[in-house]
Write a protein that holds these residues in place. Structure first.
Motif, PDB file in Angstrom:
ATOM      1  N   LYS A 109     -16.472  65.792   4.685  1.00  0.00           N
ATOM      2  CA  LYS A 109     -15.751  64.576   4.799  1.00  0.00           C
ATOM      3  C   LYS A 109     -16.271  63.782   6.132  1.00  0.00           C
ATOM      4  O   LYS A 109     -16.476  62.534   6.095  1.00  0.00           O
ATOM      5  CB  LYS A 109     -14.220  64.658   5.051  1.00  0.00           C
ATOM      6  N   GLU A 140     -18.586  60.003   5.858  1.00  0.00           N
ATOM      7  CA  GLU A 140     -18.146  59.013   6.662  1.00  0.00           C
ATOM      8  C   GLU A 140     -19.008  58.323   7.448  1.00  0.00           C
ATOM      9  O   GLU A 140     -19.192  57.280   7.631  1.00  0.00           O
ATOM     10  CB  GLU A 140     -16.568  59.371   6.951  1.00  0.00           C
ATOM     11  N   LEU A 154     -17.014  61.009  -1.617  1.00  0.00           N
ATOM     12  CA  LEU A 154     -15.719  60.882  -0.941  1.00  0.00           C
ATOM     13  C   LEU A 154     -14.409  60.981  -1.796  1.00  0.00           C
ATOM     14  O   LEU A 154     -13.406  61.499  -1.519  1.00  0.00           O
ATOM     15  CB  LEU A 154     -15.703  59.862   0.122  1.00  0.00           C
TER      16      LEU A 154
END
Length: 206
Positions: free
Chosen positions: A153, A157, A204
């Motif tokens: 994650k 990002e 995501l």
């Protein structure tokens, strides 16, 4: 008889003086023709300089550390990511950006400009002035400390943000650069990294 010989001597003397004058003219032309050599060389030098501008230099000098940080992030994914898709994406990023770093370094050397030295910690100490999308030293340490799903994650990002910065820098190069090679690389970066942003956004959501 003496008078006739004297009259014949006048044109002979004139011819002799004309010949000397011609030799003097040739000598005068020699140095002038020699001076014309540098003049003919200068346009080629100007043409070489015209192949790039300050924007091209700035693009390469900024994109090299930007790419290095992306490669550093990609290296972390090899041992910390849980998702096979994330690991594969990281490998693709490294495969694409390593050769670009070498190419941009070669350009800078050819242009007589400095090549950013490696090992600067992503240049986080510069405060990211103009370095869109660069991670701070703190963010890089947090990513290094993460593993598994948490790493996936954070990696996605951060890399999305990183890619968006690279795309913005590349668009500036497309608009203001002069080097055909640098502008082509910028176009490639816009295309490839925009596609990777879309892919990461989908990952995501999974």
């Amino acid at each position: 008889m003496k008078r006739a010989l004297a009259l014949l001597a006048v044109p002979a003397l004139a011819i002799s003086l004309a010949a000397c004058g011609d030799n003097g003219s040739d000598d005068a032309k020699g140095p002038m023709s020699g001076h014309s050599m540098p003049a003919s060389a200068s346009p080629s030098n100007g043409g070489s300089q015209a192949q790039h501008n300050d924007q091209d230099v700035m693009f390469a000098q900024m994109m090299i550390p930007h790419h290095r940080q992306a490669v550093e992030m990609a290296d972390l994914a090899a041992t910390r990511a849980a998702s096979p898709e994330v690991k594969q994406l990281a490998a693709e990023i490294k495969k694409a950006q390593d050769p670009e770093i070498k190419q941009m370094s070669a350009w800078l050397t050819g242009w007589g400009a400095s090549v950013p030295s490696p090992g600067t910690g992503g240049m986080g100490h510069m405060g990211h002035g103009g370095m869109d999308g660069m991670m701070t030293d703190k963010e890089m340490k947090e990513l290094e400390g993460a593993k598994g799903a948490a790493f996936d994650k954070a990696f996605l990002e951060m890399m999305i943000k990183h890619h968006e910065g690279a795309v913005a820098m590349a668009r500036t190069e497309q608009a203001s650069g002069r080097s055909p090679e640098a502008k082509k690389m910028a176009a490639d970066i816009v295309a490839s990294q925009s596609a990777e942003i879309t892919k990461m956004q989908k990952l995501l959501k999974q």
